[in-house]
Design a protein around this motif. Sequence first.
Motif, short mmCIF file in Angstrom:
data_model
loop_
_atom_site.label_atom_id
_atom_site.label_comp_id
_atom_site.label_asym_id
_atom_site.label_seq_id
_atom_site.Cartn_x
_atom_site.Cartn_y
_atom_site.Cartn_z
N ASP A 141 39.98 47.28 44.18
CA ASP A 141 39.82 45.87 44.51
C ASP A 141 41.15 45.14 44.69
O ASP A 141 41.24 44.18 45.45
N ARG A 200 47.94 44.19 47.57
CA ARG A 200 48.61 42.96 47.12
C ARG A 200 50.06 43.26 46.76
O ARG A 200 50.38 44.30 46.21
N ARG A 236 36.93 40.14 37.14
CA ARG A 236 38.25 40.57 37.58
C ARG A 236 38.29 40.92 39.07
O ARG A 236 39.35 41.09 39.65
N LEU A 237 37.12 41.02 39.68
CA LEU A 237 37.06 41.41 41.09
C LEU A 237 37.52 40.29 42.00
O LEU A 237 37.47 39.11 41.64
N ARG A 238 37.96 40.67 43.19
CA ARG A 238 38.32 39.67 44.20
C ARG A 238 37.29 39.66 45.31
O ARG A 238 37.27 38.77 46.14
N HIS A 239 36.48 40.69 45.37
CA HIS A 239 35.48 40.80 46.44
C HIS A 239 34.10 40.97 45.82
O HIS A 239 33.61 42.08 45.69
N PHE A 240 33.48 39.86 45.45
CA PHE A 240 32.11 39.94 44.92
C PHE A 240 31.19 40.62 45.93
O PHE A 240 30.29 41.36 45.56
N SER A 241 31.44 40.33 47.20
CA SER A 241 30.53 40.81 48.25
C SER A 241 30.47 42.34 48.28
O SER A 241 29.47 42.90 48.73
N TYR A 256 28.48 41.65 40.63
CA TYR A 256 28.41 40.20 40.87
C TYR A 256 27.20 39.61 40.15
O TYR A 256 27.29 38.56 39.52
N ASP A 289 43.92 36.97 50.34
CA ASP A 289 45.32 36.71 50.01
C ASP A 289 46.00 38.02 49.60
O ASP A 289 45.41 38.86 48.92
N THR A 290 47.24 38.20 50.02
CA THR A 290 47.93 39.46 49.74
C THR A 290 48.97 39.34 48.64
O THR A 290 49.64 40.30 48.32
N GLU A 301 32.18 30.87 48.18
CA GLU A 301 31.62 29.95 47.19
C GLU A 301 32.40 29.94 45.88
O GLU A 301 32.49 28.93 45.19
N ARG A 302 32.98 31.08 45.55
CA ARG A 302 33.64 31.17 44.25
C ARG A 302 34.76 30.15 44.11
O ARG A 302 34.96 29.58 43.05
N TRP A 336 27.88 39.40 36.55
CA TRP A 336 28.83 38.30 36.33
C TRP A 336 28.11 36.95 36.31
O TRP A 336 28.39 36.09 35.48
N LEU A 362 43.76 31.34 44.14
CA LEU A 362 44.41 32.29 45.05
C LEU A 362 44.25 33.72 44.55
O LEU A 362 44.11 34.65 45.35
N ASP A 363 44.29 33.91 43.24
CA ASP A 363 44.16 35.27 42.71
C ASP A 363 42.76 35.83 42.96
O ASP A 363 42.57 37.04 43.00
N MET A 364 41.78 34.93 43.09
CA MET A 364 40.41 35.38 43.35
C MET A 364 40.12 35.46 44.85
O MET A 364 39.03 35.85 45.25
N HIS A 365 41.09 35.06 45.66
CA HIS A 365 40.88 35.00 47.11
C HIS A 365 40.92 36.40 47.71
O HIS A 365 41.93 37.09 47.59
N PRO A 366 39.85 36.82 48.35
CA PRO A 366 39.83 38.21 48.83
C PRO A 366 40.80 38.49 49.98
O PRO A 366 41.12 39.65 50.24
N VAL A 379 29.54 34.67 49.56
CA VAL A 379 29.60 34.68 48.11
C VAL A 379 31.06 34.56 47.63
O VAL A 379 31.34 33.97 46.58
N ASP A 380 31.99 35.11 48.40
CA ASP A 380 33.41 35.00 48.04
C ASP A 380 33.96 33.61 48.36
O ASP A 380 34.85 33.11 47.67
N ALA A 439 32.96 36.93 53.04
CA ALA A 439 31.53 36.82 52.76
C ALA A 439 31.26 35.48 52.08
O ALA A 439 32.12 34.95 51.36
N HIS A 489 30.64 44.26 45.62
CA HIS A 489 30.14 44.78 44.34
C HIS A 489 28.91 43.96 43.91
O HIS A 489 28.99 43.19 42.95
N THR A 497 38.63 50.39 40.30
CA THR A 497 38.24 50.11 41.67
C THR A 497 39.48 49.70 42.46
O THR A 497 40.47 49.25 41.88
#
Lengths: 258, 273
Positions: A251, A255, B217-222, B228, A185-186, A136-137, B231, A179-183, A133-134, A131, B224, A249
């Motif tokens: 989330d 991983r 702490r989330l990895r998928h803002f989209s 988001y 990445d495993t 952009e982060r 945040w 990378l830790d924020m990358h949706p 928004v992800d 997405a 949540h 969650t």
Amino acid sequence: MSYTLKLRIWRGDRDGGEIQDFPVEVSDGEVVLDAIHRVQATQAGDLAVRWNCKAGKCGSCSAEVNGRPRLMCMCRLSDFEQDETITVTPMRTFPVIRDLVTDVSFNYEKAKQLPAASLGPRDADGKRRMAQVDVERGQEFRKCIECFLCQDVCHVVRDHEDNKEAFAGPRFFLRYAELDMHPLDTHDRRELAQGAAGLGMCNITKCCTEVCPEGIRITDNAIIPMKERVVDKKFDPLVWLGSKIGLRTKDDEGRVEV
Amino acid sequence: MASTDQGVTSPTRARITERTLRQDRWWLQPLTTFVVFSAFVVYATVRAFMGRDYYASPYLSPFYSPCLGDCVEGASDFGQPFAWWPLSAALIILIFPLGFRMTCYYYRKAYYRAFWLSPPACGVAEPHQSYSGESKLPLVLQNVHRYFWYAAVLVGLVLTFDVVLAFRPMPAEYAVGDGETSGIHMGLGTLLMILNVAFIWLYTLSCHSCRHIVGGRLRHFSQHPVRYRLWTWVSRLNTSHGKWAWYSLFSVAIVDLYIFLLATGTIQDVRFF
């Protein structure tokens, strides 16, 4: 309008060296790198200096100007008084090669130790999706030009040579965080960040953020979030309990720790 | 002063003897921080151990709120479960805001620089021979920050309640004429307490741990959207976290001082209505 700049440059190599005076004619609108080049052209043809784009985008001309880590090409002479002496030295955290050129291979060794992204399976149509928004982060982190000024100013290695082995430095904490924020990445790099990369050694005194020529908020947006993620994994019993009884969650699911 | 053969003077580096070549007044910021923080610590310690002059109805000093010990009449809005506590009531609760600030990411930066000189300023060599940062005891305990944040939210709620109570009518002995003690009241003390609680909330909600907890702490803002959005709000506040830390430090001391002066009869409250 031109004037004579009182310029001092460190000259030498690993066996020794000293700061020498090079008064040089400069003009309005010039930067420190221009003055260095003029010294090279007119007074010291063998002056070693690493540079490339002259636009603050290649990260080559890192040095210390009056004791502050700067890109020489982005350091305007108009920021100083005309009668002020400007002292240029190589970065003082890395081994010197000659004059203003240092050996920054420490950083490449640290880069090798950082596991690259490992993406999960593709969608049914063969594509991967994120997405907006992800996406952009992580953009802020990708502005890094690898000038290594943050690594240079970080007192953990600048003032303690013996920490170099155990400490990756702010540039790589930036990468860990990205990378830790990358949706997609495993890999789970939290243990690695705290252990092998020495995230716990950072005492968040923010010099990396202060010197970043790209204005990346390294401490607030990468190092501290990464520290908080490590707390989730290693130090917070409530997070552990929550994940055991299914209150967290999902989330982080999928991983694998590296 | 510089750590010899370890840091900027170690053998492979450019041979420069000065611990820094900075020519600006780099020492000014750590010195200011040192002086102001030290002054606050001295003031807060004296006031916390004093155990008196913390309540001037309807105002309760933030150092003593909630007043859970053997407090003066009218000060304990949440009972006195620690009435047996022999020392000042402030010591029962101050551990929470103190712990919150001591482990705060901004304050850590400030006091590591100003008090421990690690480093005193960017590009200025620190005087220590060895360094392990926050990787070992006791500094690894800085990682409990989020628990102090939970406590700080509770303290913030209590201080907000105190502000509501600060609109109470003053007691009869302060009355100037008929009807002065009925209805609501507002004085300079109320105003100071409003400002204080506003800064306390801005400081508490701009906390890095808060930012992590609400959504960082989330990895998928989209996935949540609400978290988001939260945040993004906290992130906006977070850019000024250091500023809120300073403002709230001053405001809490000023409110306490004002109430101290009222309680000792040194000054009279300025009443607006």
